[in-house]
Design an enzyme around this catalytic site. Structure first.
Site, PDB file in Angstrom:
ATOM      1  N   ALA A  19       0.811  -1.216   0.000  1.00 39.64           N
ATOM      2  CA  ALA A  19       0.000   0.000   0.000  1.00 39.64           C
ATOM      3  C   ALA A  19       0.847   1.271   0.000  1.00 39.64           C
ATOM      4  CB  ALA A  19      -0.944  -0.012   1.196  1.00 39.64           C
ATOM      5  N   GLU A 162      10.785   2.192  17.725  1.00 37.77           N
ATOM      6  CA  GLU A 162      10.572   1.146  16.713  1.00 37.77           C
ATOM      7  C   GLU A 162      11.257  -0.164  17.103  1.00 37.77           C
ATOM      8  OE1 GLU A 162       9.346   1.922  13.050  1.00 37.77           O
ATOM      9  OE2 GLU A 162       8.401   3.739  13.811  1.00 37.77           O
ATOM     10  N   HIS A 230      15.574   2.339   9.360  1.00 34.27           N
ATOM     11  CA  HIS A 230      15.923   1.773  10.663  1.00 34.27           C
ATOM     12  C   HIS A 230      17.436   1.501  10.655  1.00 34.27           C
ATOM     13  CE1 HIS A 230      11.614  -0.018  10.978  1.00 34.27           C
ATOM     14  NE2 HIS A 230      11.696   0.981  11.813  1.00 34.27           N
ATOM     15  N   CYS A 347      14.455  -8.127   9.653  1.00 32.09           N
ATOM     16  CA  CYS A 347      13.211  -7.438  10.057  1.00 32.09           C
ATOM     17  C   CYS A 347      12.179  -8.437  10.546  1.00 32.09           C
ATOM     18  CB  CYS A 347      12.584  -6.698   8.884  1.00 32.09           C
ATOM     19  SG  CYS A 347      13.612  -5.427   8.190  1.00 32.09           S
TER      20      CYS A 347
HETATM   21  O1  SUG Z   1       7.924  -0.280   8.919  1.00 36.94           O
HETATM   22  N1  SUG Z   1       7.204  -1.727   5.810  1.00 36.94           N
HETATM   23  C1  SUG Z   1       7.856  -1.826   7.095  1.00 36.94           C
HETATM   24  C2  SUG Z   1       9.169  -2.583   6.997  1.00 36.94           C
HETATM   25  C3  SUG Z   1       9.768  -2.829   8.351  1.00 36.94           C
HETATM   26  C4  SUG Z   1      11.166  -3.352   8.271  1.00 36.94           C
HETATM   27  N2  SUG Z   1      11.697  -3.563   9.564  1.00 36.94           N
HETATM   28  C5  SUG Z   1      12.993  -3.400   9.923  1.00 36.94           C
HETATM   29  N3  SUG Z   1      13.834  -2.722   9.221  1.00 36.94           N
HETATM   30  N4  SUG Z   1      13.353  -3.894  11.075  1.00 36.94           N
HETATM   31  C6  SUG Z   1       8.088  -0.428   7.704  1.00 36.94           C
HETATM   32  O2  SUG Z   1       8.444   0.482   6.954  1.00 36.94           O
HETATM   33  C7  SUG Z   1       5.355  -1.198   4.310  1.00 36.94           C
HETATM   34  C8  SUG Z   1       3.845  -1.331   4.293  1.00 36.94           C
HETATM   35  C9  SUG Z   1       3.214  -0.922   2.985  1.00 36.94           C
HETATM   36  O3  SUG Z   1       3.709   0.010   2.343  1.00 36.94           O
HETATM   37  O4  SUG Z   1       2.186  -1.544   2.629  1.00 36.94           O
HETATM   38  C10 SUG Z   1       5.938  -1.331   5.704  1.00 36.94           C
HETATM   39  O5  SUG Z   1       5.252  -1.076   6.676  1.00 36.94           O
END
Ligand code: SUG
Length: 416
Positions: A19, A162, A230, A347
């Site tokens: 999304a 986070e 992150h 992640c």
């Molecule tokens: O929070 N992506 C997550 C990815 C998290 C990765 N985690 C670490 N690096 N530990 C975020 O950005 C994308 C959802 C979307 O676009 O549908 C998303 O939430």
């Protein structure tokens, strides 16, 4: 039983979709509105867990959260039927799969009361992630109900947190007292800085850490601007080893110097920008790898397949393995469905150092349990989701039934 590291992976939820919700996460923006494949995504995650088990590592799981999050929509005075498409996408995200953002964990050897402390992350920066915490808290209170653990509620939402994605631990071995590094971002750049230093400091206090062995480290603004939303996109630690890009920290020399002073045997594995430019490190997720110590003693880097496809990165890996650096083995896993939303192997997991006997066994897995979960996923998870169908009643019924079947299989009705 001695303290060991257990990786808890988030099972990719049946609502997994693209999304474009995470500003500053370049993969999320790039893949916005693509067709997603939740079934394939969850099976990829299960295969990654099998690879961890095959190395002799301990493996746990967290479950998908209820989607749509009807309670959250009700708090906003609406429902999935009435919400506009943007709000509906925020209520449907499967983002809880990225367990590295579930909580920050300080193992017992680091804390003054000898308990393993976990603080649930508030994830307040991104609306679609800000409503994960109540369900994460419910998970942690069940999985870590034993007196060996202390589970804390999130720090107040005014300061973004986070979780473990911005936290690293260095220790001679997992069961020895460690040095904990909390990495925060400074606001003001083009992309949000998702970890606030005040959140990190509060967590260190709640976790009863020794201030002398706790570092608050600023992530370099250049890496956030380049898409490292992150710290775990540019650095990862395991045992006495810190594996990092040379541009990871705002004040590299100070961080490295302090780690060397505090931890005898500290080893830095640094990748220069000349060898692997920051952009390659971020698209390949070289550092979003799981760096682990299997029982055979060969420190292993579990990399996404994108790393093998990036020439600068793969050349660096081959050179490192040919030399006598601490990383002795590389495993490549395919988590493309998660990667397309900016979530690599690291992640997808939360590391907890603990005695497995103190954890609710429903959250631990072996091959046989993974077989049963995979069979259910293959039967119940949607094969694909087109982003413009997120509100369709048929899809929502399928997603809710899939989660209910998983709770049933794992006998976790408390999470219903
Ligand atoms: O929070 N992506 C997550 C990815 C998290 C990765 N985690 C670490 N690096 N530990 C975020 O950005 C994308 C959802 C979307 O676009 O549908 C998303 O939430």
């Amino acid at each position: 039983m001695p303290l060991v590291e257990i990786n808890f992976d988030g099972i990719v939820g049946p609502s997994h979709n693209y999304a474009g919700l995470s500003l500053g996460n370049l993969a999320s923006t790039r893949n916005a509105f693509q067709v997603s494949h939740p079934r394939a995504a969850a099976l990829e995650g299960i295969e990654k867990m099998r690879a961890n088990l095959a190395l002799g590592l301990n493996q746990g799981i967290f479950l998908p959260h209820p989607r749509p999050d009807r309670a959250w929509l009700a708090e906003l005075g609406t429902s999935i039927e009435d919400a506009d498409s943007a709000l509906a996408a925020n209520a449907m995200s499967a983002s809880a799969m990225w367990a590295a953002n579930a909580a920050t964990v300080s193992p017992a050897p680091d804390t003054s009361d000898g308990k393993c402390h976990l603080t649930v992350a508030n994830l307040r920066t991104m609306p679609h992630r800000s409503h994960e915490w109540p369900w994460t808290l419910a998970h942690l209170r069940l999985a870590f109900a034993n007196g060996a653990f202390a589970v804390h509620v999130p720090v107040p939402g005014v300061f973004g947190d986070e979780g473990a994605a911005n936290h690293m631990r260095l220790a001679t071995s997992h069961d020895q007292p460690g040095v904990e590094l909390f990495v925060y971002g400074r606001t003001g750049g083009g992309f949000p800085a998702r970890q606030h230093v005040e959140a990190s400091k509060a967590i260190a206090r709640f976790h009863r850490l020794d201030p002398e062995r706790t570092l608050f480290v600023e992530q370099s603004p250049e890496t956030i601007a380049a898409g490292a939303f992150h710290n775990d996109v540019v650095a990862v630690a395991n045992g006495p080893v810190l594996f990092a890009h040379e541009k990871a920290f705002a004040d590299r020399d100070q961080v490295i110097g302090r780690c060397g002073e505090l931890l005898p045997g500290f080893e830095l594995v640094e990748v220069s920008d000349g060898e692997v430019p920051l952009t390659d490190a971020i698209t390949s997720y070289l550092f979003n790898a799981q760096l682990v110590s299997p029982p055979d003693g060969e420190m292993t880097l579990i990399l996404p397949s994108e790393a093998r496809e990036t020439p600068t990165v793969w050349n660096w890996i081959e050179r490192h393995l040919a030399g006598n650096g601490p990383i002795r083995r590389v495993e490549v896993v395919d988590v493309r469905q998660s990667m397309a939303n900016g979530g690599g192997p690291a992640c997808l997991r939360l590391r907890v150092v603990a005695d497995p006997g103190t954890i609710d066994p429903r959250f631990l897995v072996d091959e046989e349990k993974l077989d049963r979960i995979a069979e259910l996923v293959a039967r119940c998870w949607p094969a694909e989701i087109h982003n413009d169908t997120l509100k369709q009643p048929g899809l929502i019924r399928e997603i809710e039934a899939a989660r209910a079947a998983l709770l049933d299989l794992l006998q976790l009705s408390e999470l219903a």
